[in-house]
Design an enzyme around this catalytic site. Structure first.
Site, PDB file in Angstrom:
ATOM      1  N   LYS A  25       0.835  -1.210   0.000  1.00 28.75           N
ATOM      2  CA  LYS A  25       0.000   0.000   0.000  1.00 28.75           C
ATOM      3  C   LYS A  25       0.865   1.254   0.000  1.00 28.75           C
ATOM      4  O   LYS A  25       0.647   2.179  -0.782  1.00 28.75           O
ATOM      5  CB  LYS A  25      -0.898  -0.020   1.243  1.00 28.75           C
ATOM      6  CG  LYS A  25      -1.470   1.311   1.666  1.00 28.75           C
ATOM      7  CD  LYS A  25      -2.282   1.155   2.942  1.00 28.75           C
ATOM      8  CE  LYS A  25      -2.565   2.456   3.635  1.00 28.75           C
ATOM      9  NZ  LYS A  25      -1.397   3.093   4.255  1.00 28.75           N
ATOM     10  N   ASN A  26       1.857   1.289   0.872  1.00 29.00           N
ATOM     11  CA  ASN A  26       2.632   2.520   1.022  1.00 29.00           C
ATOM     12  C   ASN A  26       3.600   2.758  -0.128  1.00 29.00           C
ATOM     13  O   ASN A  26       4.283   3.786  -0.161  1.00 29.00           O
ATOM     14  CB  ASN A  26       3.380   2.517   2.355  1.00 29.00           C
ATOM     15  CG  ASN A  26       2.425   2.681   3.524  1.00 29.00           C
ATOM     16  OD1 ASN A  26       1.232   2.894   3.313  1.00 29.00           O
ATOM     17  ND2 ASN A  26       2.935   2.582   4.736  1.00 29.00           N
ATOM     18  N   CYS A 119      -6.624  13.316  11.755  1.00 30.05           N
ATOM     19  CA  CYS A 119      -6.704  11.904  11.418  1.00 30.05           C
ATOM     20  C   CYS A 119      -6.755  11.077  12.682  1.00 30.05           C
ATOM     21  O   CYS A 119      -6.454  11.544  13.769  1.00 30.05           O
ATOM     22  CB  CYS A 119      -5.503  11.538  10.579  1.00 30.05           C
ATOM     23  SG  CYS A 119      -5.551   9.869  10.041  1.00 30.05           S
ATOM     24  N   ARG A 124      -1.410  14.926  12.372  1.00 31.07           N
ATOM     25  CA  ARG A 124      -0.510  14.540  11.289  1.00 31.07           C
ATOM     26  C   ARG A 124      -0.294  15.790  10.451  1.00 31.07           C
ATOM     27  O   ARG A 124      -1.016  16.060   9.508  1.00 31.07           O
ATOM     28  CB  ARG A 124      -1.093  13.384  10.483  1.00 31.07           C
ATOM     29  CG  ARG A 124      -1.117  12.095  11.270  1.00 31.07           C
ATOM     30  CD  ARG A 124      -1.761  10.980  10.517  1.00 31.07           C
ATOM     31  NE  ARG A 124      -0.852  10.237   9.672  1.00 31.07           N
ATOM     32  CZ  ARG A 124      -1.224   9.181   8.959  1.00 31.07           C
ATOM     33  NH1 ARG A 124      -2.468   8.777   8.994  1.00 31.07           N
ATOM     34  NH2 ARG A 124      -0.357   8.533   8.212  1.00 31.07           N
ATOM     35  N   ASP A 309       3.561   0.895  12.030  1.00 26.49           N
ATOM     36  CA  ASP A 309       2.427   0.184  11.425  1.00 26.49           C
ATOM     37  C   ASP A 309       2.285  -1.255  11.932  1.00 26.49           C
ATOM     38  O   ASP A 309       1.333  -1.940  11.563  1.00 26.49           O
ATOM     39  CB  ASP A 309       2.551   0.184   9.893  1.00 26.49           C
ATOM     40  CG  ASP A 309       2.223   1.546   9.300  1.00 26.49           C
ATOM     41  OD1 ASP A 309       1.704   2.408  10.023  1.00 26.49           O
ATOM     42  OD2 ASP A 309       2.478   1.746   8.094  1.00 26.49           O
ATOM     43  N   ARG A 403      -8.781  -0.746   3.750  1.00 24.20           N
ATOM     44  CA  ARG A 403      -7.898   0.267   3.155  1.00 24.20           C
ATOM     45  C   ARG A 403      -6.510  -0.302   2.885  1.00 24.20           C
ATOM     46  O   ARG A 403      -5.804   0.177   2.002  1.00 24.20           O
ATOM     47  CB  ARG A 403      -7.766   1.470   4.098  1.00 24.20           C
ATOM     48  CG  ARG A 403      -9.027   2.294   4.215  1.00 24.20           C
ATOM     49  CD  ARG A 403      -8.753   3.556   4.980  1.00 24.20           C
ATOM     50  NE  ARG A 403      -7.535   4.167   4.464  1.00 24.20           N
ATOM     51  CZ  ARG A 403      -6.817   5.086   5.085  1.00 24.20           C
ATOM     52  NH1 ARG A 403      -7.196   5.500   6.257  1.00 24.20           N
ATOM     53  NH2 ARG A 403      -5.732   5.587   4.544  1.00 24.20           N
TER      54      ARG A 403
END
Ligand code: UD1
Length: 431
Positions: A25-26, A119, A124, A309, A403
């Site tokens: 994803k990142n 968020c 952030r 994460d 997500r």
């Protein structure tokens, strides 16, 4: 609107088998912003079919590009890029929409977007993104919650980040590719996804040195061409999540198609907790002990430290480990909401008033409950807790988890878990 939720049955046996990990994803998110630099076609393989990919595709479509996803290959044609505004609804859905700023500014000389709101992980800030782009000559105006940036050709600059921000490093790198002269980013983030982005940019003619170190140098070029087809790197966080799931359930699994070196800090902690790890080319095998041991100390850090994460998934695992553990979150200031939900399942986690230090007294058993995901990784942690809880667990707000996980239910089921996603059909009807 119907709520998506996972229903998870507590397991009496461990997870077993092999599971393939898809693209990160990142990595795909900054690359899907970077495609805008080019005026032509980009081909991206190993693209994860996660909700955030679809939001990026929606942005591309709304600004005039044509993205087409077939299986895990995404082809984006950016010839028609015409709009200069990143659509509000997309910015609200996904904070990393901010990555389109550098790319659209470089391509169109102008970009407007709404400030990404507060968020779930705390404050952030985006000051570094704005500072970097303005150092390169962008004229940035903030009016209420609207940001408007304009620039002629950007110019190279020396930019020192006060925090090694992943997103700011990426945004500046993307913007600098076509700038006039050289840009140096000091105290750049070193995450492997930044190296993947650099490889993609180099594949379209960019000149970048030092990606993956704290000093990145980008020499601006006048012309780019269609990038060479790019394969997105494996998702180290998805891989880590499944390894923790196996560790918690007393399982024995192999995650395939991964880069083991990207997971070293995670593997070190799993070994400390009593797991046996075997690494071979592109695969990681884990055999769990009967009961996990506590971990005296985990501190999240920027890469190559322990990834923030993975913090929530480890908090869930330590909740059922033998003994007391201390986990400190240093990257985000509000990444703690899973603790209260885990406590509803019988965990004994106490959180300091700074919301950063978790003291976890391992319990023998968690009990199934209805809990709610408050963010992506925290949500995944609740699913893992559900696997080892006695009885049934319902994890609400499954949309957060989607997500970043293509299908956590498909993957865990293939390893023997009993988990189902509910509410999907109704959700589609409402859309
Ligand atoms: C990225 C990852 C996210 C991961 C995080 C940290 C993506 C799409 N997301 O998020 O999964 O958890 O890195 O590894 O890649 N900060 C500032 N000013 C700024 C920008 C950031 O002070 O302008 C601070 C943030 O408030 C935060 C810290 O820097 O405390 C790290 O944030 P950052 O590295 O930017 O995270 P993201 O790029 O948003």
């Amino acid at each position: 609107m119907a709520m998506l939720q996972y229903r998870v049955q507590g397991m009496s046996t461990g997870l077993f088998g092999d599971v393939r990990v898809g693209g990160a994803k990142n990595s795909v998110l900054p690359i899907l912003a970077a495609v805008c630099l080019n005026d032509g076609e980009s081909v991206i393989h190993n693209c994860p079919r996660i909700a955030d990919t679809f939001v990026s595709m929606e942005i591309l479509q709304k600004i005039g590009c044509v993205p087409k996803l077939l299986g895990d290959t995404l082809v984006v044609n950016t010839k028609g890029l015409a709009a200069t505004a990143v659509p509000d609804d997309c910015v609200r859905k996904m904070r990393s929409s901010i990555l389109f700023m550098g790319a659209m500014l470089a391509r169109a000389g102008q970009v407007e977007l709404t400030l990404p709101g507060g968020c779930e992980l705390g404050t952030r800030a985006i000051d570094l993104h704005l500072m970097g782009l303005s150092a390169m000559g962008a004229d940035i105006k903030i009016d209420g919650d609207k940001i408007c940036c304009k620039a002629g050709r950007l110019v190279g600059a020396n930019i020192k980040l006060h925090t090694a921000s992943v997103g700011a490093t990426e945004n500046i790198m993307i913007a600098a590719v076509k700038a006039h002269g050289e840009t140096v980013i000091e105290n750049a983030a070193c995450e492997p996804e930044i190296v993947d982005l650099a490889d993609f940019l180099i594949g379209m003619g960019a000149k970048i040195h030092g990606a993956g170190t704290s000093r990145v140098v980008i020499s601006g070029v006048n012309r780019l061409y269609n990038p060479v087809p790019h394969v997105i790197m494996p998702d180290r966080i998805v891989a880590g999540t499944y390894l923790v799931a196996a560790a918690m359930t007393g399982g024995d699994i192999t995650v395939t198609d991964v880069n083991p070196t990207d997971l070293l800090p995670v593997l070190a902690k799993l070994i400390e907790m009593g797991c046996r790890i075997k690494v071979s080319d592109g695969n990681i095998s884990l055999r769990a002990p009967k009961r996990l041991a506590a971990c005296p100390r985990i501190i999240t850090k920027v890469h190559p430290g322990f990834p923030t994460d993975m913090q929530a998934q480890f908090v869930a695992a330590l909740a059922v480990a033998e003994g007391k553990s201390l986990v400190t979150e240093t990257v985000f200031d509000k990444r703690h909401q899973h603790a209260a939900e885990l406590n509803r399942m019988g965990a004994k986690i106490s959180l300091c008033t700074d919301n950063r230090n978790f003291t976890i007294q391992g319990v023998e058993n968690l009990r199934g409950a209805t809990v709610a995901a408050k963010d992506l990784r925290g949500g995944a942690a609740l699913v893992l807790a559900g696997l080892v809880a006695k009885g049934e667990t319902v994890v609400q707000n499954a949309g957060y988890i989607q997500r970043g996980y293509e299908s956590i239910e498909r993957d865990l089921e293939s390893l023997g878990a009993k988990i189902s996603l509910e509410g999907a059909e109704q959700e589609e009807k409402c859309a």
